[in-house]
Design an enzyme around this catalytic site. Structure first.
Site, PDB file in Angstrom:
ATOM      1  N   HIS A   1       2.909  -7.010   2.233  1.00 35.74           N
ATOM      2  CA  HIS A   1       2.001  -7.977   2.853  1.00 35.74           C
ATOM      3  C   HIS A   1       2.091  -9.284   2.073  1.00 35.74           C
ATOM      4  O   HIS A   1       1.924  -9.283   0.845  1.00 35.74           O
ATOM      5  CB  HIS A   1       0.543  -7.510   2.771  1.00 35.74           C
ATOM      6  CG  HIS A   1       0.211  -6.270   3.540  1.00 35.74           C
ATOM      7  ND1 HIS A   1      -0.464  -6.303   4.740  1.00 35.74           N
ATOM      8  CD2 HIS A   1       0.435  -4.960   3.276  1.00 35.74           C
ATOM      9  CE1 HIS A   1      -0.648  -5.063   5.178  1.00 35.74           C
ATOM     10  NE2 HIS A   1      -0.119  -4.237   4.305  1.00 35.74           N
TER      11      HIS A   1
ATOM     12  N   GLU B   1      -1.366   2.458   6.569  1.00 35.69           N
ATOM     13  CA  GLU B   1      -1.493   2.861   7.977  1.00 35.69           C
ATOM     14  C   GLU B   1      -0.139   3.151   8.606  1.00 35.69           C
ATOM     15  O   GLU B   1      -0.011   4.042   9.447  1.00 35.69           O
ATOM     16  CB  GLU B   1      -2.147   1.742   8.796  1.00 35.69           C
ATOM     17  CG  GLU B   1      -3.600   1.463   8.473  1.00 35.69           C
ATOM     18  CD  GLU B   1      -4.097   0.206   9.183  1.00 35.69           C
ATOM     19  OE1 GLU B   1      -3.369  -0.331  10.048  1.00 35.69           O
ATOM     20  OE2 GLU B   1      -5.211  -0.237   8.872  1.00 35.69           O
TER      21      GLU B   1
ATOM     22  N   ASN C   1       0.844  -1.190   0.000  1.00 41.69           N
ATOM     23  CA  ASN C   1       0.000   0.000   0.000  1.00 41.69           C
ATOM     24  C   ASN C   1       0.880   1.241   0.000  1.00 41.69           C
ATOM     25  O   ASN C   1       1.937   1.263   0.649  1.00 41.69           O
ATOM     26  CB  ASN C   1      -0.901   0.016   1.242  1.00 41.69           C
ATOM     27  CG  ASN C   1      -2.000  -1.029   1.166  1.00 41.69           C
ATOM     28  OD1 ASN C   1      -2.568  -1.253   0.102  1.00 41.69           O
ATOM     29  ND2 ASN C   1      -2.295  -1.673   2.290  1.00 41.69           N
TER      30      ASN C   1
ATOM     31  N   HIS D   1       6.302  -1.788   3.576  1.00 39.66           N
ATOM     32  CA  HIS D   1       6.130  -3.197   3.938  1.00 39.66           C
ATOM     33  C   HIS D   1       5.370  -3.917   2.844  1.00 39.66           C
ATOM     34  O   HIS D   1       4.498  -3.351   2.187  1.00 39.66           O
ATOM     35  CB  HIS D   1       5.407  -3.346   5.280  1.00 39.66           C
ATOM     36  CG  HIS D   1       4.159  -2.540   5.404  1.00 39.66           C
ATOM     37  ND1 HIS D   1       4.174  -1.185   5.672  1.00 39.66           N
ATOM     38  CD2 HIS D   1       2.852  -2.878   5.313  1.00 39.66           C
ATOM     39  CE1 HIS D   1       2.941  -0.726   5.725  1.00 39.66           C
ATOM     40  NE2 HIS D   1       2.104  -1.737   5.498  1.00 39.66           N
TER      41      HIS D   1
HETATM   42  P1  5GP Z   1      -0.849  -0.943   5.859  1.00 39.36           P
HETATM   43  O1  5GP Z   1      -2.313  -0.630   6.005  1.00 39.36           O
HETATM   44  O2  5GP Z   1       0.006   0.215   6.306  1.00 39.36           O
HETATM   45  O3  5GP Z   1      -0.474  -1.450   4.493  1.00 39.36           O
HETATM   46  O4  5GP Z   1      -0.560  -2.165   6.805  1.00 39.36           O
HETATM   47  C1  5GP Z   1      -0.173  -2.034   8.135  1.00 39.36           C
HETATM   48  C2  5GP Z   1      -0.340  -3.376   8.796  1.00 39.36           C
HETATM   49  O5  5GP Z   1       0.322  -3.330  10.037  1.00 39.36           O
HETATM   50  C3  5GP Z   1      -1.801  -3.742   9.072  1.00 39.36           C
HETATM   51  O6  5GP Z   1      -2.136  -4.951   8.384  1.00 39.36           O
HETATM   52  C4  5GP Z   1      -1.851  -3.902  10.596  1.00 39.36           C
HETATM   53  O7  5GP Z   1      -2.677  -4.970  11.023  1.00 39.36           O
HETATM   54  C5  5GP Z   1      -0.398  -4.126  10.951  1.00 39.36           C
HETATM   55  N1  5GP Z   1      -0.050  -3.675  12.281  1.00 39.36           N
HETATM   56  C6  5GP Z   1      -0.448  -2.502  12.873  1.00 39.36           C
HETATM   57  N2  5GP Z   1       0.066  -2.415  14.108  1.00 39.36           N
HETATM   58  C7  5GP Z   1       0.808  -3.538  14.305  1.00 39.36           C
HETATM   59  C8  5GP Z   1       1.596  -4.020  15.404  1.00 39.36           C
HETATM   60  O8  5GP Z   1       1.732  -3.387  16.452  1.00 39.36           O
HETATM   61  N3  5GP Z   1       2.216  -5.225  15.250  1.00 39.36           N
HETATM   62  C9  5GP Z   1       2.091  -5.946  14.089  1.00 39.36           C
HETATM   63  N4  5GP Z   1       2.741  -7.111  14.051  1.00 39.36           N
HETATM   64  N5  5GP Z   1       1.366  -5.530  13.039  1.00 39.36           N
HETATM   65  C10 5GP Z   1       0.724  -4.335  13.147  1.00 39.36           C
END
Ligand code: 5GP
Length: 118
Positions: A101, A94, A86, A99
């Site tokens: 996924h 977020e 993303n 990163h």
């Molecule tokens: P994004 O929306 O930025 O692509 O993905 C961020 C990801 O980080 C989300 O899938 C969310 O569940 C994960 N995430 C958020 N906070 C934490 C955390 O404290 N520990 C871990 N292991 N994952 C997290």
């Protein structure tokens, strides 16, 4: 200020680490969206895909290779998986630390929900 993922890489925030090497760390997503949901992150801070530098080409390739190997180790290479990055607000990013996924372990459905303007 360090991002959440920098703190995980540094061991300051707990996470289930499934891979670590000098360039990349991978850990389980805290809110898994599939039976296998792993985040593969570069150890150096890159905020978004838009901030990947030309010099990062080998690092980004390494992230994909690590994801491939983790998919094999978690038994989803043959059944299939999805790799998602993303970038910025419209994607729903977020955490502003690049990163990848790795998602799999069940049929994942269509890539995007169709809207009236698809
Ligand atoms: P994004 O929306 O930025 O692509 O993905 C961020 C990801 O980080 C989300 O899938 C969310 O569940 C994960 N995430 C958020 N906070 C934490 C955390 O404290 N520990 C871990 N292991 N994952 C997290």
């Amino acid at each position: 200020m360090a991002t959440l993922f920098e703190k995980i890489i540094a061991g300051e925030v707990p996470a289930t680490i499934v891979h670590r090497d000098p360039r990349v760390t991978a850990f389980l997503d805290i809110h898994p969206a599939a039976p296998v949901h792993i985040l593969v992150v570069p150890n150096k801070a890159i905020a978004t895909a838009d901030e990947i530098a030309d010099d990062d080409e080998a690092l980004i390739g390494h992230m994909v290779i690590v994801a491939r190997d983790l998919a094999r180790q978690h038994g989803i290479a043959q059944s299939g998986y999805r790799l998602i990055v993303n970038c910025n607000a419209d994607s729903g990013q977020e955490v502003y630390h690049l990163h990848l996924h790795l998602l799999g372990g069940r049929p994942l459905g269509p890539l995007l929900q169709r809207s009236s303007i698809s």
